[in-house]
Scaffold this motif. Sequence first.
Motif, short mmCIF file in Angstrom:
data_model
loop_
_atom_site.label_atom_id
_atom_site.label_comp_id
_atom_site.label_asym_id
_atom_site.label_seq_id
_atom_site.Cartn_x
_atom_site.Cartn_y
_atom_site.Cartn_z
N PHE A 99 1.07 1.59 -6.92
CA PHE A 99 -0.08 2.24 -6.29
C PHE A 99 -1.40 1.65 -6.80
CE2 PHE A 99 3.44 5.17 -5.62
CZ PHE A 99 3.41 5.21 -4.23
N ARG A 100 -1.41 1.20 -8.06
CA ARG A 100 -2.62 0.52 -8.54
C ARG A 100 -2.80 -0.83 -7.82
NH1 ARG A 100 -1.68 3.40 -13.48
NH2 ARG A 100 -0.15 1.95 -14.27
N PHE A 101 -1.69 -1.52 -7.64
CA PHE A 101 -1.71 -2.80 -6.91
C PHE A 101 -2.17 -2.58 -5.46
CE2 PHE A 101 0.97 -5.25 -3.91
CZ PHE A 101 0.56 -6.54 -4.17
N GLU A 102 -1.56 -1.61 -4.83
CA GLU A 102 -1.90 -1.33 -3.42
C GLU A 102 -3.38 -0.97 -3.28
OE1 GLU A 102 0.32 1.28 -0.06
OE2 GLU A 102 -0.57 2.43 -1.68
N ALA A 103 -3.88 -0.17 -4.22
CA ALA A 103 -5.28 0.23 -4.15
C ALA A 103 -6.20 -0.99 -4.32
CB ALA A 103 -5.58 1.28 -5.23
N ALA A 104 -5.81 -1.91 -5.22
CA ALA A 104 -6.64 -3.09 -5.44
C ALA A 104 -6.67 -3.98 -4.20
CB ALA A 104 -6.12 -3.89 -6.64
N VAL A 105 -5.51 -4.14 -3.54
CA VAL A 105 -5.46 -4.99 -2.35
C VAL A 105 -6.22 -4.32 -1.20
CG1 VAL A 105 -3.95 -6.09 -0.65
CG2 VAL A 105 -3.28 -6.05 -3.06
N ARG A 106 -6.06 -3.01 -1.07
CA ARG A 106 -6.79 -2.30 -0.01
C ARG A 106 -8.30 -2.38 -0.23
NH1 ARG A 106 -3.25 3.28 0.49
NH2 ARG A 106 -1.74 2.51 2.02
N ASP A 107 -8.71 -2.21 -1.48
CA ASP A 107 -10.13 -2.23 -1.81
C ASP A 107 -10.74 -3.59 -1.45
OD1 ASP A 107 -12.59 -1.30 -3.17
OD2 ASP A 107 -12.09 -2.90 -4.58
N LEU A 108 -9.97 -4.65 -1.71
CA LEU A 108 -10.46 -5.99 -1.44
C LEU A 108 -10.43 -6.31 0.05
CD1 LEU A 108 -11.16 -8.95 -2.26
CD2 LEU A 108 -8.71 -9.34 -2.53
N THR A 109 -9.28 -6.06 0.68
CA THR A 109 -9.08 -6.54 2.05
C THR A 109 -9.48 -5.53 3.12
OG1 THR A 109 -6.81 -5.70 2.17
CG2 THR A 109 -7.10 -7.94 1.31
N GLY A 110 -9.40 -4.26 2.78
CA GLY A 110 -9.60 -3.24 3.79
C GLY A 110 -8.36 -3.02 4.65
N TYR A 111 -7.27 -3.75 4.35
CA TYR A 111 -6.05 -3.58 5.15
C TYR A 111 -5.19 -2.47 4.55
CZ TYR A 111 -7.30 -8.41 6.49
OH TYR A 111 -7.95 -9.54 6.89
N PRO A 112 -4.76 -1.50 5.37
CA PRO A 112 -4.01 -0.38 4.81
C PRO A 112 -2.56 -0.70 4.44
CG PRO A 112 -4.38 -0.07 7.18
CD PRO A 112 -5.13 -1.30 6.78
N PHE A 113 -1.95 -1.69 5.10
CA PHE A 113 -0.53 -1.92 4.87
C PHE A 113 -0.32 -3.09 3.91
CE2 PHE A 113 -1.11 -0.09 9.10
CZ PHE A 113 -0.40 1.09 8.93
N VAL A 114 0.24 -2.80 2.76
CA VAL A 114 0.34 -3.79 1.69
C VAL A 114 1.80 -3.96 1.29
CG1 VAL A 114 -0.38 -4.38 -0.65
CG2 VAL A 114 -1.96 -3.14 0.86
N ILE A 115 2.29 -5.19 1.40
CA ILE A 115 3.70 -5.48 1.15
C ILE A 115 3.79 -6.53 0.04
CG2 ILE A 115 5.81 -6.42 2.19
CD1 ILE A 115 4.68 -5.45 4.93
N PRO A 116 4.24 -6.14 -1.15
CA PRO A 116 4.34 -7.12 -2.24
C PRO A 116 5.51 -8.09 -2.03
CG PRO A 116 5.19 -4.99 -2.98
CD PRO A 116 4.71 -4.80 -1.56
N THR A 117 5.33 -9.32 -2.47
CA THR A 117 6.40 -10.33 -2.38
C THR A 117 6.39 -11.13 -3.68
OG1 THR A 117 4.93 -12.00 -1.41
CG2 THR A 117 6.16 -10.60 0.13
N HIS A 118 7.46 -11.88 -3.93
CA HIS A 118 7.51 -12.55 -5.23
C HIS A 118 6.56 -13.72 -5.31
CE1 HIS A 118 10.27 -15.51 -3.42
NE2 HIS A 118 9.94 -16.28 -4.41
N GLN A 119 6.22 -14.33 -4.19
CA GLN A 119 5.12 -15.29 -4.17
C GLN A 119 4.68 -15.54 -2.73
OE1 GLN A 119 7.50 -18.41 -6.50
NE2 GLN A 119 6.31 -19.71 -5.16
N GLY A 120 3.77 -16.48 -2.54
CA GLY A 120 3.16 -16.67 -1.23
C GLY A 120 4.16 -17.06 -0.14
N ARG A 121 5.07 -17.95 -0.49
CA ARG A 121 5.99 -18.43 0.56
C ARG A 121 6.94 -17.35 1.04
NH1 ARG A 121 8.02 -23.16 -3.07
NH2 ARG A 121 5.92 -22.77 -3.80
N ALA A 122 7.22 -16.36 0.19
CA ALA A 122 8.05 -15.23 0.63
C ALA A 122 7.26 -14.40 1.64
CB ALA A 122 8.46 -14.39 -0.56
#
Length: 456
Positions: free
Chosen positions: A79-102
């Motif tokens: 939830f801390r990760f999701e909040a940081a990504v939302r705060d930066l991007t403004g995008y509500p849907f955040v899906i973590p992956t092991h790296q960029g290519r995933a």
Amino acid sequence: MPRTVIEPFRVKSVEPIRLTTPEERARRLEEAKLNPFRLRAEDVLLDFLTDSGTGAMSARQWGGIMAGDESYAGAASFFRFEAAVRDLTGYPFVIPTHQGRAAERILFSVATKRGDVVPSNTHFDTTRANLEYGGVEPLDLVIPEGLEPRARHPFKGNIDLARVERLLAEQGGRVPFGMITVTNNSGGGQPVSLENLRAYRDLLRRHGKPLVVDACRFAENAMFVKLREPGQAARTPKAIAREMFSLADGCTMSAKKDGLANIGGFIALRDERWVEAARNLLVLTEGFPTYGGLAGRDLEAIAIGLEEVLEEDYLRYRLRTAEYLGEKLLAGGVAIVEPTGGHAVYLDARAFLPHLRREEYPGWALCDALYLAGGIRGVEIGSVMFGKRLDDGTETYHHHDLVRLAFPRRVYTQSHFDYAAEAILELAARAREVRGVRLVRQSRYLRHFTAELAWA
Ligand SMILES: *Cc1c(COP(=O)(O)O)cnc(C)c1O
């Protein structure tokens, strides 16, 4: 007021690096089949292979590592990760992956189909490979200046809107969405302007197509916008980064770059359209949607990294690093991609080694020579990386042969760059001695990682 741009941090923990003899390096390179990817890192003095996952984390990030919540589902770290990504991007849907290519593979699996075409300024190599793997054609439509190593344009990463427009008019049905890479890694780490991003968004929108940003170096791009785009000088990098994301519908991200983390990535999306299918695939290959192949501690490190990377002192030092090395090389008559990009200096190998034919892979040959000369490891961005052996045995070649010296974030100091400049200038003085190479073994995808080579 001193004008030197300093490393805006002090060192709390150190790692030794080891000088090797020329004889030792020659032996190691032979053992590695002349492929720097096959060297042991301990045999490298200055490792400029990549800026991906190689950065130094801050004390605050290491603190976050200890605070990581390793619960399988619903961890506080997510939830801390999701909040940081939302705060930066403004995008509500955040899906973590092991790296960029995933992130790329998952998004492309759900959002493209065989026969599609996806335009970008320049697709990064993993992006291109993931599209091709799904039968999708990646189109690189950077502005013409972006292909000219010495064209001094402030935003050489911009996409050529006229060519996008033509593509949409003629084959719009094949285009599921547009992409753009910030900064344009394969094109020299060159930035994209807000103006270009906005016009691209408008063009795609008129054709009902979403825009997906490959956001790996969003912070460096934002800083270039601040320094170079009219009217942007007074804004914070964060405000500019947020505007960049606001112009798109989603992003793929490698947190190993401007996430200031050693591993990680994510997909973030503005609307629900691809989310459910992406999460289903995520569960299959990466992990549960609240960790996506990462440990809770990684999610903490990324959340903090996404904040730290937008600090202006950090970004000023970051861009100055490449500029500093670039100035020294230019003063010594070495051809580089100009102006210098955000994360790297790119040597023009065809200019450095004019005696080599493109069939002798001058970019690769220069990489090998740099290792032999100074223990410096760079990466070829040229015809080994982007050329191909076709089924009928003919070879294709890239439009240029560059060597990228990419700089790990917060790792090396000014004297390391002074050493690098000296080693490169000494090599330039005896460039005619550098031998070409040929491919002995190669794989079908991303052949540069594993290829075996020999002297031509
Ligand atoms: C590194 C990178 C990727 C892929 O990310 P990984 O974390 O290495 O899988 C994609 N696009 C760009 C522009 C990159 O620099």
